[in-house]
Each structure stands twice: as C-alpha cells, then as structure tokens.
Motif scaffolding. Structure first.
Motif, PDB file in Angstrom:
ATOM      1  N   HIS A   1       0.816  -1.211   0.000  1.00  0.00           N
ATOM      2  CA  HIS A   1       0.000   0.000   0.000  1.00  0.00           C
ATOM      3  C   HIS A   1       0.853   1.266   0.000  1.00  0.00           C
ATOM      4  O   HIS A   1       0.326   2.366  -0.164  1.00  0.00           O
ATOM      5  CB  HIS A   1      -0.956   0.001   1.198  1.00  0.00           C
ATOM      6  CG  HIS A   1      -1.941  -1.120   1.134  1.00  0.00           C
ATOM      7  ND1 HIS A   1      -1.983  -2.127   2.057  1.00  0.00           N
ATOM      8  CD2 HIS A   1      -2.902  -1.402   0.226  1.00  0.00           C
ATOM      9  CE1 HIS A   1      -2.942  -2.978   1.730  1.00  0.00           C
ATOM     10  NE2 HIS A   1      -3.512  -2.552   0.616  1.00  0.00           N
ATOM     11  N   GLN A   2       2.170   1.103   0.169  1.00  0.00           N
ATOM     12  CA  GLN A   2       3.076   2.239   0.158  1.00  0.00           C
ATOM     13  C   GLN A   2       3.733   2.464  -1.207  1.00  0.00           C
ATOM     14  O   GLN A   2       4.503   3.390  -1.376  1.00  0.00           O
ATOM     15  CB  GLN A   2       4.153   2.068   1.238  1.00  0.00           C
ATOM     16  CG  GLN A   2       3.596   2.044   2.646  1.00  0.00           C
ATOM     17  CD  GLN A   2       2.888   3.341   2.991  1.00  0.00           C
ATOM     18  OE1 GLN A   2       3.439   4.425   2.812  1.00  0.00           O
ATOM     19  NE2 GLN A   2       1.657   3.239   3.455  1.00  0.00           N
ATOM     20  N   ILE A   3       3.415   1.594  -2.186  1.00  0.00           N
ATOM     21  CA  ILE A   3       3.981   1.750  -3.535  1.00  0.00           C
ATOM     22  C   ILE A   3       3.151   2.784  -4.291  1.00  0.00           C
ATOM     23  O   ILE A   3       1.949   2.645  -4.440  1.00  0.00           O
ATOM     24  CB  ILE A   3       3.978   0.411  -4.297  1.00  0.00           C
ATOM     25  CG1 ILE A   3       4.836  -0.623  -3.572  1.00  0.00           C
ATOM     26  CG2 ILE A   3       4.489   0.623  -5.733  1.00  0.00           C
ATOM     27  CD1 ILE A   3       4.732  -2.019  -4.164  1.00  0.00           C
TER      28      ILE A   3
ATOM     29  N   SER B   1       6.910   7.422   0.465  1.00  0.00           N
ATOM     30  CA  SER B   1       7.866   8.158   1.301  1.00  0.00           C
ATOM     31  C   SER B   1       8.883   8.928   0.471  1.00  0.00           C
ATOM     32  O   SER B   1       9.649   9.722   1.003  1.00  0.00           O
ATOM     33  CB  SER B   1       8.614   7.181   2.218  1.00  0.00           C
ATOM     34  OG  SER B   1       9.427   6.312   1.432  1.00  0.00           O
ATOM     35  N   GLY B   2       8.924   8.653  -0.850  1.00  0.00           N
ATOM     36  CA  GLY B   2       9.912   9.282  -1.718  1.00  0.00           C
ATOM     37  C   GLY B   2      11.116   8.387  -1.948  1.00  0.00           C
ATOM     38  O   GLY B   2      11.984   8.707  -2.753  1.00  0.00           O
ATOM     39  N   LYS B   3      11.163   7.254  -1.269  1.00  0.00           N
ATOM     40  CA  LYS B   3      12.258   6.306  -1.403  1.00  0.00           C
ATOM     41  C   LYS B   3      12.069   5.498  -2.689  1.00  0.00           C
ATOM     42  O   LYS B   3      10.951   5.246  -3.115  1.00  0.00           O
ATOM     43  CB  LYS B   3      12.237   5.380  -0.185  1.00  0.00           C
ATOM     44  CG  LYS B   3      13.385   4.450  -0.063  1.00  0.00           C
ATOM     45  CD  LYS B   3      13.267   3.693   1.266  1.00  0.00           C
ATOM     46  CE  LYS B   3      14.449   2.809   1.472  1.00  0.00           C
ATOM     47  NZ  LYS B   3      14.345   2.072   2.754  1.00  0.00           N
ATOM     48  N   PHE B   4      13.185   5.089  -3.303  1.00  0.00           N
ATOM     49  CA  PHE B   4      13.165   4.262  -4.497  1.00  0.00           C
ATOM     50  C   PHE B   4      13.816   2.932  -4.174  1.00  0.00           C
ATOM     51  O   PHE B   4      14.873   2.900  -3.550  1.00  0.00           O
ATOM     52  CB  PHE B   4      13.926   4.932  -5.653  1.00  0.00           C
ATOM     53  CG  PHE B   4      13.269   6.185  -6.132  1.00  0.00           C
ATOM     54  CD1 PHE B   4      12.283   6.143  -7.098  1.00  0.00           C
ATOM     55  CD2 PHE B   4      13.637   7.419  -5.623  1.00  0.00           C
ATOM     56  CE1 PHE B   4      11.667   7.306  -7.546  1.00  0.00           C
ATOM     57  CE2 PHE B   4      13.034   8.588  -6.058  1.00  0.00           C
ATOM     58  CZ  PHE B   4      12.044   8.524  -7.017  1.00  0.00           C
ATOM     59  N   ILE B   5      13.190   1.831  -4.603  1.00  0.00           N
ATOM     60  CA  ILE B   5      13.725   0.497  -4.367  1.00  0.00           C
ATOM     61  C   ILE B   5      13.847  -0.193  -5.720  1.00  0.00           C
ATOM     62  O   ILE B   5      12.862  -0.353  -6.438  1.00  0.00           O
ATOM     63  CB  ILE B   5      12.805  -0.314  -3.432  1.00  0.00           C
ATOM     64  CG1 ILE B   5      12.660   0.414  -2.094  1.00  0.00           C
ATOM     65  CG2 ILE B   5      13.354  -1.717  -3.231  1.00  0.00           C
ATOM     66  CD1 ILE B   5      11.612  -0.187  -1.186  1.00  0.00           C
ATOM     67  N   VAL B   6      15.082  -0.586  -6.085  1.00  0.00           N
ATOM     68  CA  VAL B   6      15.338  -1.264  -7.355  1.00  0.00           C
ATOM     69  C   VAL B   6      15.291  -2.767  -7.098  1.00  0.00           C
ATOM     70  O   VAL B   6      15.948  -3.264  -6.181  1.00  0.00           O
ATOM     71  CB  VAL B   6      16.704  -0.842  -7.944  1.00  0.00           C
ATOM     72  CG1 VAL B   6      16.957  -1.545  -9.270  1.00  0.00           C
ATOM     73  CG2 VAL B   6      16.764   0.669  -8.119  1.00  0.00           C
ATOM     74  N   VAL B   7      14.501  -3.484  -7.901  1.00  0.00           N
ATOM     75  CA  VAL B   7      14.292  -4.916  -7.683  1.00  0.00           C
ATOM     76  C   VAL B   7      14.480  -5.710  -8.969  1.00  0.00           C
ATOM     77  O   VAL B   7      14.429  -5.162 -10.069  1.00  0.00           O
ATOM     78  CB  VAL B   7      12.885  -5.189  -7.103  1.00  0.00           C
ATOM     79  CG1 VAL B   7      12.724  -4.532  -5.745  1.00  0.00           C
ATOM     80  CG2 VAL B   7      11.798  -4.739  -8.050  1.00  0.00           C
TER      81      VAL B   7
END
Length: 65
Positions: free
Chosen positions: A17-19, A34-40
């Motif tokens: 729900h935070q994406i 939150s403004g954070k980026f996560i590379v997967v």
C-alpha cells in the motif's frame, strides 16, 4: 507484506500500500510514497500479481465490490 528481490539477491518485504508507482528504466524501480526508491529484480507483472494476492488474503477486495 509482499516479497521482492533486490538486485544483489537479498529478499525484502514491503507494504504494497506504500507503492506509488513502478518504473522500468531499465531496472524495475518501486517508487514509494515516502519518496524512497527500491530497485528490484522482479518484473512489474510479478509485483502486481503479489499485490493482488496480498489484497485477497487480507480481504481488501470485499470493500471494493
């Protein structure tokens, strides 16, 4: 929580729900509220499937019908 895999192979669990959005540039990047980026490593289709499964598991779709 859904499981994703970072590029280094480590498993990571996050609240779907935070994406805010999913970008392909060329790596798949999750942009969080939150403004954070996560590379997967996971494909957008895999992530979306996991989100739908998670929402079914917690009963979220009952409120959306």
């Amino acid at each position: 929580m859904i499981e994703v895999t970072r590029l280094d192979g480590k498993k990571y669990w996050l609240n779907p729900h935070q994406i805010e959005s999913i970008e392909c540039n060329p790596d798949v990047t999750l942009c969080m509220l939150s403004g954070k980026f996560i590379v997967v490593k996971d494909s957008p289709e895999e992530i979306i499937t996991r989100i739908v499964e998670y929402r079914r598991r917690i009963g979220a779709f009952k409120n959306e019908e």
